[in-house]
Write a protein that holds these residues in place. Structure first.
Motif, PDB file in Angstrom:
ATOM      1  N   TYR A  23      -1.142  -0.666  -0.186  1.00 29.29           N
ATOM      2  CA  TYR A  23      -0.486   0.605   0.114  1.00 29.29           C
ATOM      3  C   TYR A  23       0.696   0.808  -0.814  1.00 29.29           C
ATOM      4  O   TYR A  23       1.268  -0.136  -1.353  1.00 29.29           O
ATOM      5  CB  TYR A  23      -0.025   0.620   1.583  1.00 29.29           C
ATOM      6  CG  TYR A  23       0.854  -0.560   1.957  1.00 29.29           C
ATOM      7  CD1 TYR A  23       2.238  -0.517   1.795  1.00 29.29           C
ATOM      8  CD2 TYR A  23       0.285  -1.725   2.471  1.00 29.29           C
ATOM      9  CE1 TYR A  23       3.031  -1.604   2.131  1.00 29.29           C
ATOM     10  CE2 TYR A  23       1.065  -2.820   2.808  1.00 29.29           C
ATOM     11  CZ  TYR A  23       2.441  -2.745   2.643  1.00 29.29           C
ATOM     12  OH  TYR A  23       3.212  -3.824   2.965  1.00 29.29           O
ATOM     13  N   PRO A  42      -5.911   1.587   4.128  1.00 28.32           N
ATOM     14  CA  PRO A  42      -5.667   0.819   2.917  1.00 28.32           C
ATOM     15  C   PRO A  42      -5.463  -0.659   3.156  1.00 28.32           C
ATOM     16  O   PRO A  42      -4.811  -1.075   4.090  1.00 28.32           O
ATOM     17  CB  PRO A  42      -4.400   1.470   2.364  1.00 28.32           C
ATOM     18  CG  PRO A  42      -3.711   2.032   3.547  1.00 28.32           C
ATOM     19  CD  PRO A  42      -4.799   2.471   4.483  1.00 28.32           C
ATOM     20  N   THR A  99      -0.005   9.290  -2.678  1.00 27.39           N
ATOM     21  CA  THR A  99      -1.406   9.067  -2.302  1.00 27.39           C
ATOM     22  C   THR A  99      -2.111  10.374  -1.989  1.00 27.39           C
ATOM     23  O   THR A  99      -1.488  11.367  -1.603  1.00 27.39           O
ATOM     24  CB  THR A  99      -1.513   8.156  -1.062  1.00 27.39           C
ATOM     25  OG1 THR A  99      -1.236   8.931   0.116  1.00 27.39           O
ATOM     26  CG2 THR A  99      -0.546   6.990  -1.133  1.00 27.39           C
ATOM     27  N   ASP A 146      -1.336   5.342  -5.766  1.00 25.77           N
ATOM     28  CA  ASP A 146      -2.476   4.602  -5.228  1.00 25.77           C
ATOM     29  C   ASP A 146      -3.559   4.389  -6.277  1.00 25.77           C
ATOM     30  O   ASP A 146      -4.648   3.917  -5.955  1.00 25.77           O
ATOM     31  CB  ASP A 146      -3.047   5.311  -3.996  1.00 25.77           C
ATOM     32  CG  ASP A 146      -3.505   6.739  -4.264  1.00 25.77           C
ATOM     33  OD1 ASP A 146      -3.404   7.192  -5.432  1.00 25.77           O
ATOM     34  OD2 ASP A 146      -3.960   7.417  -3.324  1.00 25.77           O
ATOM     35  N   THR A 178       0.031   0.288  -6.149  1.00 30.10           N
ATOM     36  CA  THR A 178      -1.009  -0.676  -5.787  1.00 30.10           C
ATOM     37  C   THR A 178      -1.431  -1.517  -6.997  1.00 30.10           C
ATOM     38  O   THR A 178      -2.610  -1.828  -7.168  1.00 30.10           O
ATOM     39  CB  THR A 178      -2.232   0.060  -5.208  1.00 30.10           C
ATOM     40  OG1 THR A 178      -2.699   1.028  -6.163  1.00 30.10           O
ATOM     41  CG2 THR A 178      -1.872   0.770  -3.910  1.00 30.10           C
TER      42      THR A 178
END
Length: 316
Positions: free
Chosen positions: A311, A308, A184, A217, A244
């Motif tokens: 996640y 988020p 991320t 992400d 995700t």
């Protein structure tokens, strides 16, 4: 691969932990094991020896000319395992597989692991066929020509773009297996979809049979790009897990090029609806499909500035 327990098998060999106890005389056969060296820690958690001291003991206790598989565990904050390993390269002439950073979450969070310039490792150990590392902070290496490397894996909670670009700028004609845990932006990931472009064309990876673009992400965007990526047609397995992924990304996979040639498609840790999961099973009946860790339909996804709603599996 787990960050909550140490490796018990690595690159086809069982793991033996070298603790460097005084009087160790009955070591198992060296060439039949992957050797794990880290700080020597007592059962009560007290650190008895630093990594460099324990590694020096390993070099003296083991016939290192027979060592083919090596795992480096926790090395403390102020040690440079790359420098320590490269200084010992002449003692390890047959090293073929190396894992740098089998460090568990309770020892040091993955995003806190300080990595290094890996270029000297690839130069010092030209026979490496299998290389893995954990931790993205500070990770870098110069693009290279390597004719023997078959497996390359980067585990991180945030993979820097420089590392991805070094992969794509390298000539790796023997590479069969590539895994990138992208992570991320909150934990250092600045690699983008554009950075993955040369991997998705596959032009410089003629032997690639497994591709993992995981723990991202922006997993939906990756799935959309994969849906039309030329490299996919010659893959045997594809891993888009740990991120995700939602119905949007899965719809792209279903609507894109056929995936029925795959032996395995790993999507575990996802945000798919039950209806979408059923559609995937229906269109990929002969594919080993991993849809474990269903986390429900995400009401909204993370942005760089928000907490988020969805996640990745491994971040901090």
């Amino acid at each position: 691969m787990s960050i909550t327990e140490h490796l018990y098998e690595f690159a086809g060999l069982p793991v033996a932990v070298f603790d460097g106890e005084e009087g160790d005389e009955d070591l198992p056969p060296v060439a039949e094991l992957a050797w794990h060296v880290r700080c020597h820690v007592a059962e009560n958690g007290a650190q008895l020896r630093d990594f460099d001291e324990n590694f020096a003991r390993f070099l003296e206790a083991v016939d290192t000319t027979e060592v083919t598989h090596l795992i480096v565990g926790w090395w403390e904050y102020d040690r440079d395992p790359v420098a320590i390993l490269t200084a010992a390269a002449a003692r390890l002439p047959n090293l073929k597989a190396l894992f740098l950073g089998d460090i568990l979450d309770w020892e040091h969070h993955i995003s806190w692991i300080e990595q290094f310039d890996l270029t000297p490792l690839f130069e010092a150990f030209p026979g490496l066929e299998h290389f893995e590392t954990r931790g993205g902070k500070g990770l870098r290496f110069e693009p290279m020509r390597n004719d023997v490397l078959r497996v390359l894996r980067f585990e991180s909670g945030g993979l820097p773009a420089t590392a991805v670009r070094s992969v794509t700028a390298s000539d790796l004609p023997a590479l069969e297996h590539l895994d990138l845990w992208l992570g991320t932006g909150l934990h250092g990931r600045d690699a983008t979809l554009d950075d993955l472009g040369p991997i998705l064309t596959g032009e410089r990876l003629p032997a690639l049979r497994h591709l993992g673009l995981q723990n991202a992400d922006f997993q939906d965007e990756i799935a959309e790009a994969v849906a039309s990526a030329p490299v996919v047609a010659r893959l045997e397995s594809l891993n888009l897990s740990m991120g995700t992924l939602t119905d949007r990304g899965a719809e792209a996979l279903i609507s894109g090029q056929p995936l029925t040639h795959l032996e395995r498609l790993d999507l575990h840790h996802h945000y798919l609806s039950e209806a979408m999961a059923d559609r995937l099973r229906a269109v990929l009946p002969g594919v080993e499909l991993d849809l474990d860790e269903a986390l429900g339909e995400a009401p909204w996804l993370a942005s760089e500035w928000d907490m988020p709603g969805a996640y990745v599996a491994v971040a901090e």
